[in-house]
Design a protein around this motif. Structure first.
Motif, PDB file in Angstrom:
ATOM      1  N   THR A  72      55.402  15.260 -82.174  1.00  0.00           N
ATOM      2  CA  THR A  72      56.752  14.729 -82.325  1.00  0.00           C
ATOM      3  C   THR A  72      56.964  14.282 -83.769  1.00  0.00           C
ATOM      4  OG1 THR A  72      56.226  12.402 -81.862  1.00  0.00           O
ATOM      5  CG2 THR A  72      56.623  13.858 -79.956  1.00  0.00           C
ATOM      6  N   LEU A  73      58.207  13.954 -84.066  1.00  0.00           N
ATOM      7  CA  LEU A  73      58.537  13.482 -85.401  1.00  0.00           C
ATOM      8  C   LEU A  73      57.778  12.202 -85.749  1.00  0.00           C
ATOM      9  CD1 LEU A  73      60.219  13.699 -87.990  1.00  0.00           C
ATOM     10  CD2 LEU A  73      62.101  12.565 -86.784  1.00  0.00           C
ATOM     11  N   ALA A  74      57.413  11.416 -84.728  1.00  0.00           N
ATOM     12  CA  ALA A  74      56.678  10.174 -84.988  1.00  0.00           C
ATOM     13  C   ALA A  74      55.344  10.448 -85.689  1.00  0.00           C
ATOM     14  CB  ALA A  74      56.442   9.435 -83.677  1.00  0.00           C
ATOM     15  N   ASP A  75      54.794  11.648 -85.518  1.00  0.00           N
ATOM     16  CA  ASP A  75      53.537  11.998 -86.182  1.00  0.00           C
ATOM     17  C   ASP A  75      53.731  12.256 -87.677  1.00  0.00           C
ATOM     18  OD1 ASP A  75      51.892  12.042 -83.774  1.00  0.00           O
ATOM     19  OD2 ASP A  75      53.030  13.850 -83.235  1.00  0.00           O
ATOM     20  N   PHE A  76      54.984  12.457 -88.104  1.00  0.00           N
ATOM     21  CA  PHE A  76      55.238  12.799 -89.509  1.00  0.00           C
ATOM     22  C   PHE A  76      56.465  12.066 -90.056  1.00  0.00           C
ATOM     23  CE2 PHE A  76      54.125  16.497 -86.867  1.00  0.00           C
ATOM     24  CZ  PHE A  76      52.832  16.731 -87.289  1.00  0.00           C
ATOM     25  N   ALA A  77      56.825  10.950 -89.474  1.00  0.00           N
ATOM     26  CA  ALA A  77      58.079  10.283 -89.822  1.00  0.00           C
ATOM     27  C   ALA A  77      57.990   9.610 -91.188  1.00  0.00           C
ATOM     28  CB  ALA A  77      58.458   9.263 -88.761  1.00  0.00           C
ATOM     29  N   SER A  78      59.106   9.633 -91.919  1.00  0.00           N
ATOM     30  CA  SER A  78      59.222   8.916 -93.186  1.00  0.00           C
ATOM     31  C   SER A  78      59.725   7.507 -92.912  1.00  0.00           C
ATOM     32  CB  SER A  78      60.188   9.646 -94.120  1.00  0.00           C
ATOM     33  OG  SER A  78      61.502   9.591 -93.587  1.00  0.00           O
ATOM     34  N   ASN A  79      59.700   6.679 -93.926  1.00  0.00           N
ATOM     35  CA  ASN A  79      60.143   5.299 -93.771  1.00  0.00           C
ATOM     36  C   ASN A  79      61.651   5.185 -93.648  1.00  0.00           C
ATOM     37  OD1 ASN A  79      57.508   4.305 -93.917  1.00  0.00           O
ATOM     38  ND2 ASN A  79      57.556   4.248 -96.161  1.00  0.00           N
ATOM     39  N   GLY A  80      62.346   6.245 -94.001  1.00  0.00           N
ATOM     40  CA  GLY A  80      63.803   6.210 -93.924  1.00  0.00           C
ATOM     41  C   GLY A  80      64.398   7.094 -94.997  1.00  0.00           C
ATOM     42  N   VAL A  81      65.631   7.540 -94.799  1.00  0.00           N
ATOM     43  CA  VAL A  81      66.333   8.406 -95.736  1.00  0.00           C
ATOM     44  C   VAL A  81      67.499   7.617 -96.319  1.00  0.00           C
ATOM     45  CG1 VAL A  81      67.642  10.535 -96.001  1.00  0.00           C
ATOM     46  CG2 VAL A  81      65.675  10.471 -94.463  1.00  0.00           C
ATOM     47  N   ASP A  82      67.543   7.530 -97.644  1.00  0.00           N
ATOM     48  CA  ASP A  82      68.619   6.821 -98.333  1.00  0.00           C
ATOM     49  C   ASP A  82      69.842   7.731 -98.369  1.00  0.00           C
ATOM     50  OD1 ASP A  82      70.159   5.154 -99.819  1.00  0.00           O
ATOM     51  OD2 ASP A  82      69.042   5.393-101.691  1.00  0.00           O
ATOM     52  N   TYR A  83      70.741   7.529 -97.415  1.00  0.00           N
ATOM     53  CA  TYR A  83      71.872   8.432 -97.219  1.00  0.00           C
ATOM     54  C   TYR A  83      73.138   7.605 -97.083  1.00  0.00           C
ATOM     55  CZ  TYR A  83      74.662  12.175 -95.009  1.00  0.00           C
ATOM     56  OH  TYR A  83      75.622  13.099 -94.699  1.00  0.00           O
ATOM     57  N   GLY A  84      74.087   7.821 -98.002  1.00  0.00           N
ATOM     58  CA  GLY A  84      75.261   6.962 -98.055  1.00  0.00           C
ATOM     59  C   GLY A  84      76.476   7.459 -97.313  1.00  0.00           C
ATOM     60  N   LEU A  85      76.406   8.618 -96.641  1.00  0.00           N
ATOM     61  CA  LEU A  85      77.578   9.184 -95.988  1.00  0.00           C
ATOM     62  C   LEU A  85      77.574   8.975 -94.485  1.00  0.00           C
ATOM     63  CD1 LEU A  85      77.870  12.586 -97.928  1.00  0.00           C
ATOM     64  CD2 LEU A  85      78.970  10.394 -98.425  1.00  0.00           C
ATOM     65  N   GLY A  86      76.699   8.108 -93.986  1.00  0.00           N
ATOM     66  CA  GLY A  86      76.648   7.844 -92.557  1.00  0.00           C
ATOM     67  C   GLY A  86      75.271   7.357 -92.152  1.00  0.00           C
ATOM     68  N   VAL A  87      75.075   7.188 -90.842  1.00  0.00           N
ATOM     69  CA  VAL A  87      73.779   6.787 -90.293  1.00  0.00           C
ATOM     70  C   VAL A  87      72.917   8.031 -90.156  1.00  0.00           C
ATOM     71  CG1 VAL A  87      72.603   5.731 -88.349  1.00  0.00           C
ATOM     72  CG2 VAL A  87      74.849   4.863 -89.081  1.00  0.00           C
ATOM     73  N   PHE A  88      71.748   8.025 -90.766  1.00  0.00           N
ATOM     74  CA  PHE A  88      70.904   9.210 -90.780  1.00  0.00           C
ATOM     75  C   PHE A  88      69.736   9.112 -89.797  1.00  0.00           C
ATOM     76  CE2 PHE A  88      68.035  12.439 -92.289  1.00  0.00           C
ATOM     77  CZ  PHE A  88      68.876  13.438 -92.779  1.00  0.00           C
ATOM     78  N   GLY A  89      69.156   7.934 -89.643  1.00  0.00           N
ATOM     79  CA  GLY A  89      68.009   7.793 -88.763  1.00  0.00           C
ATOM     80  C   GLY A  89      66.720   8.229 -89.431  1.00  0.00           C
ATOM     81  N   PRO A  90      65.669   8.418 -88.673  1.00  0.00           N
ATOM     82  CA  PRO A  90      64.363   8.758 -89.265  1.00  0.00           C
ATOM     83  C   PRO A  90      64.377  10.136 -89.911  1.00  0.00           C
ATOM     84  CG  PRO A  90      64.276   8.959 -86.877  1.00  0.00           C
ATOM     85  CD  PRO A  90      65.588   8.308 -87.201  1.00  0.00           C
ATOM     86  N   GLY A  91      63.590  10.275 -90.987  1.00  0.00           N
ATOM     87  CA  GLY A  91      63.435  11.550 -91.652  1.00  0.00           C
ATOM     88  C   GLY A  91      62.011  12.062 -91.508  1.00  0.00           C
ATOM     89  N   VAL A  92      61.702  13.137 -92.240  1.00  0.00           N
ATOM     90  CA  VAL A  92      60.394  13.783 -92.170  1.00  0.00           C
ATOM     91  C   VAL A  92      59.610  13.460 -93.431  1.00  0.00           C
ATOM     92  CG1 VAL A  92      59.157  15.943 -91.824  1.00  0.00           C
ATOM     93  CG2 VAL A  92      61.458  15.646 -90.852  1.00  0.00           C
ATOM     94  N   ASN A  93      58.362  13.024 -93.257  1.00  0.00           N
ATOM     95  CA  ASN A  93      57.482  12.744 -94.385  1.00  0.00           C
ATOM     96  C   ASN A  93      56.874  14.066 -94.868  1.00  0.00           C
ATOM     97  OD1 ASN A  93      54.760  12.191 -95.671  1.00  0.00           O
ATOM     98  ND2 ASN A  93      55.583  10.109 -95.548  1.00  0.00           N
ATOM     99  N   LYS A  94      57.233  14.481 -96.077  1.00  0.00           N
ATOM    100  CA  LYS A  94      56.809  15.778 -96.605  1.00  0.00           C
ATOM    101  C   LYS A  94      55.284  15.874 -96.731  1.00  0.00           C
ATOM    102  CE  LYS A  94      57.161  18.437-100.919  1.00  0.00           C
ATOM    103  NZ  LYS A  94      57.875  18.534-102.226  1.00  0.00           N
ATOM    104  N   GLY A  95      54.651  14.834 -97.259  1.00  0.00           N
ATOM    105  CA  GLY A  95      53.212  14.871 -97.459  1.00  0.00           C
ATOM    106  C   GLY A  95      52.433  14.977 -96.161  1.00  0.00           C
ATOM    107  N   ALA A  96      52.809  14.167 -95.168  1.00  0.00           N
ATOM    108  CA  ALA A  96      52.103  14.183 -93.891  1.00  0.00           C
ATOM    109  C   ALA A  96      52.294  15.514 -93.174  1.00  0.00           C
ATOM    110  CB  ALA A  96      52.591  13.032 -93.018  1.00  0.00           C
TER     111      ALA A  96
END
Length: 865
Positions: free
Chosen positions: A468-492
């Motif tokens: 699941t995304l929880a295995d590779f989740a990022s701390n958050g996406v800095d997105y100013g056009l709305g609520v984005f929710g969890p993102g994907v950690n590229k390194g993991a």
């Protein structure tokens, strides 16, 4: 969408006002002398004067910008430098200028040359060259020719862009220049360093002079953008509760983080063998890389239900929808190499010029990864439509990374190569015509071009476990056009892929469909021309004819997903069939042209021209292999080329009035009219397409098939104004505007579901620039504004209300410099001060909205000239 008609009457008051300002500059001789003494010493005025004089002396309608004038503005590459010139606009990618349009016309309808030789395009689809790959530090000048003479290639309806790199013979002995700068992106909070240098020298070789010019530039730019866009079209729906409205079935939130690097090298060698005899070798190499990380939310609203639950003018709710979270990890590199060798020799009344050129462009996209996580059964929608849809997810699980399953991984290795070998030889002879001196010129031009695409994709849909995304989740996406929710950690994610890729399961069907996109296109052009340039004293006439023969061939693949075997096709995966396809066509054209120039007085120049030209369709439009085929339970989406397209053909009329003040001042007013046949437009042709080409015998309930088609006829009429004025208080004003109006006929016939009349695709009604410069002593300031009105991007053949338009764009930039007496200069540039976004819409509904933020540059330059 109704567009205002162009009216030449609106030009007259502005023209009169500008002429009166310039006329006021014709003061008493002593006053003029004082003015000249005051302004000629400033660099801004000297550069403007040089550009104006080259424009005045030309026997064609042309806009000129020298390297010194380019350096006065905050433009990092060739594209952004060109946008300041009369009649020129640019198409931007993530805030940076990439492609160049002239007189409001599609960038694909222009020709680009460097040091006289055609420039290839590294992009997979484009014929237009993204000139941002060439740093502005390597330039001697830019010229945009709006009328052609027979000795020029005829493949230009908008304009012919000539890039000239530095030449040491134009300099005074040994010179050098070094620039160090750092940029800052406000949106991303990242720094972007840049280094550039040029060196020129002339060497005496015993009666011969060798000029050597070397230039190098390297920039690393770190920036990003925030985006929300619609995938597909907006259309009428009736909701399950009986309400009616307009909505889209898929909307995407995107967040980009980008690192772009540009490296440019130029080495030019010019040998003056004797008076009137020169040999040269000009080389240019440019490397452009784009390292992009894109986080994306795809709201797939109609995943299970064909209709929404509720709908209104500003909101929609869908049940059983899906939300996909995707990471695109892509590194792209483009390279351009241009080598031109030649010479020119004057021999009494005869002269000869010759050149052989080799141009190579390539684009590589190795190991691109697109990874998708999905959560289904959600209640999704938006509570605001319009420019920036406000998306919502009613389920709290939409914010839970553990609720998104790893669904698909696509790994791509894509390569494009564009290579051209060219040769030209031109002869000229001085002759008398009815007692007037003239030059007869004739020649032969040959071009051999090959463009290839090697496109490969592997689709994985099994990963040996329930990740699941929880295995590779990022701390958050800095997105100013709305609520984005969890993102994907590229390194993991990359660590997981690298360790386990060999054990993943391959989706053979999708892999086969996505990989059968290779192509080879060959385009050979042979040209002969003859022209005469007659000098009548105050008048100049250039007339002649050019003949071009084109031999085009395209090889590719037709791929289809089918439940039954397809005759003549090879099954490359279960239910996937492919067969090779080839297209060939030859055509030839005659292009007469006349350019007339008349010096009415010392201050007034009149011009008139008639030319014929063509523009060949872009390589993406001609590609016989479909770019995309997606089929899912009766729904078909296709993006395909059309190798049977005819080239655009144009008849061009130009007239202009130019006024040059004795002091620094210039005003020009020109009008032009173009009659264009076979214009190309991208349209949804699902209503007339043969679905079996893509899915064989499978049933199709809904289809979107986007393909370029030839329209019937189009006309474009416009006016250009350009004004420059220098003042004795240190101010310099420059303004230009190009106003166009077009009408194109789609040629759909009387039974068409929509109207046949549209504006010419990619045409902007108004392109304008206004620059305020100030220079006094060591201080130099420039405030510049570039404006482009809306333009049609995409046609919906079923409902013209949903044609896609790019919104108007106005950008404000600032450049400030302080010069020291020892040759050092400190400068500060600010780009996009007003944070102008990119916006495309369908009848006011979102097509794409993207923000980039302002950017700032602080640097220092040291030079000996």
């Amino acid at each position: 969408m109704t567009k205002p008609a162009f009216n030449f009457k609106m030009v007259a008051p502005l023209a009169a006002a500008i002429i009166s300002v310039n006329a006021a500059a014709q003061e008493a001789p002593e006053k003029q002398s004082e003015l000249m003494e005051t302004i000629v010493v400033t660099a801004q005025v000297a550069n403007a004067r040089s550009d104006i004089e080259r424009q005045r002396e030309s026997n064609k309608v042309v806009a000129v910008q020298t390297s010194e004038a380019i350096g006065e503005l905050p433009d990092a590459n060739v594209t952004e430098a060109l946008q300041r010139m009369s009649g020129v606009f640019i198409a931007r990618d993530q805030g940076e200028g990439r492609f160049v349009g002239v007189r409001g016309i599609d960038p694909n309808l222009n020709a680009s040359t460097i040091n006289g030789m055609s420039l290839p395009a590294p992009e997979t689809d484009s014929r237009a060259v993204a000139l941002d790959v060439i740093p502005s530090d390597l330039l001697a000048s830019l010229e945009v020719f709006k009328t052609l003479t027979p000795d020029m290639s005829a493949d230009s309806i908008g304009g012919a862009i000539e890039i000239k790199s530095i030449n040491a013979l134009d300099q005074d002995g040994e010179t050098y220049k070094v620039t160090v700068e750092n940029g800052y992106s406000e949106l991303q909070g990242e720094n972007s360093p840049k280094f550039a240098g040029t060196y020129t020298n002339k060497f005496d070789l015993g009666g011969r002079t060798l000029g050597v010019a070397v230039a190098a530039s390297h920039q690393e730019r770190n920036f990003g953008s925030e985006n929300i866009e619609t995938d597909g079209v907006w259309e009428e729906f009736t909701a399950l509760d009986g309400s009616e409205g307009v909505t889209a079935a898929e909307i995407e939130q995107r967040d980009y983080t980008v690192t772009r690097e540009r490296t440019g090298l130029a080495a030019n060698f010019d040998l003056e063998v004797s008076e009137g005899s020169q040999l040269y070798l000009h080389t240019l190499y440019s490397d452009f890389s784009d390292d992009e990380e894109r986080q994306r939310n795809s709201f797939k609203l109609d995943e299970e239900n064909d209709d929404p639950d509720t709908i209104s003018a500003s909101s929609v709710t869908w049940s059983d929808a899906a939300l996909e979270k995707e990471l695109k990890d892509r590194y792209e590199e483009q390279e351009i190499l241009s080598v031109v060798a030649g010479g020119s020799h004057d021999m009494d009344k005869w002269g000869v010029e010759y050149a052989v050129g080799f141009s190579h462009a390539e684009e590589s996209e190795p190991h691109r990864r697109d990874t998708t996580f999905v959560q289904e059964g959600l209640e999704l929608g938006y509570t605001r439509a319009g420019k920036i849809p406000k998306m919502f997810a009613a389920d709290t699980s939409a914010m839970d990374a553990a609720s998104y399953e790893l669904d698909e991984l696509v790994v791509e290795d894509n390569y494009t190569d564009d290579e051209e070998v060219s040769f030209r030889i031109d002869f000229r002879r001085d002759i008398d015509v009815a007692g007037h001196p003239s030059e007869l010129k004739f020649g032969l031009h040959e071009r051999r071009r090959e463009k290839t695409g090697d496109l490969n994709a592997t689709v994985y849909d099994g990963f040996g476990g329930d990740f699941t995304l929880a295995d590779f989740a990022s701390n958050g996406v800095d997105y100013g056009l709305g609520v984005f929710g969890p993102g994907v950690n590229k390194g993991a994610l990359n660590a997981f892929i690298n360790a386990n890729l060999g054990s993943f399961e391959i989706d053979e069907t999708s892999t086969a469909l996505d990989s059968a996109r290779d192509y080879v296109m060959n385009e050979d052009i042979s040209a002969l021309y003859v022209m005469n340039d007659i000098d009548f004293g105050r008048a100049n006439l250039v007339y002649g004819v050019r003949y071009e023969a084109t031999d085009f061939s395209a090889d590719g693949y037709r791929v289809a997903e089918s439940g039954e075997a397809i005759s003549g096709a090879e099954e490359i995966a279960e239910d996937v069939y492919v067969n090779a396809v080839s297209y060939e066509r030859d055509y030839s054209n005659l292009f007469p042209s006349v350019n007339f120039k008349y010096d009415y007085s010392e201050n007034v120049v009149l011009r008139a021209a008639y030319t014929e030209s063509l523009s060949r369709p872009s390589f993406g439009d001609l590609n016989p292999s479909a770019a995309e085929i997606e089929y899912d339970e009766g729904e078909l989406e296709v993006a395909a080329g059309n190798p049977a397209l005819d080239p655009y053909e144009a008849r061009n009329f130009d007239v202009s009035f130019e006024y040059y003040a004795d002091s620094l001042g210039m005003f020009s007013l020109g009008a032009f009219h173009k009659q264009i046949d076979n214009f190309v437009v991208t349209a949804d042709v699902a209503s007339t397409a043969d679905y079996s080409m893509y899915v064989g015998s499978l049933a199709v309930e809904e289809a979107e098939i986007f393909q370029p088609i030839n329209g019937d006829k189009a006309t474009l009429t416009g006016a250009e104004l350009s004004w420059t004025r220098g003042f004795d208080n240190g101010f310099l004003l420059r303004a230009n505007a190009t106003m166009t109006d077009s009408e194109a006929d789609l040629g759909l016939g009387a039974d068409a579901e929509r109207g046949n009349k549209i504006t010419l695709p990619s045409q902007a009604d108004l392109v304008a620039n206004f620059i305020v410069g100030y220079e006094r002593d060591a201080v130099s300031l420039r405030l510049s504004t570039a404006y482009k009105s809306e333009r049609l991007l995409e046609v919906d053949l079923e409902d013209e209300a949903f044609d896609l338009y790019e919104d108007d764009h106005m950008q404000l930039d600032l450049s400030a410099k302080y010069r020291f007496e020892n040759g050092m200069q400190v400068f500060f540039n600010a780009v996009n001060l007003t944070d102008e976004p990119f916006y495309a819409n369908r009848r006011g509904y979102n097509g794409q909205y993207e923000e980039y933020g302002p950017a700032y540059v602080l640097g220092v330059t040291y030079s000996t000239f």
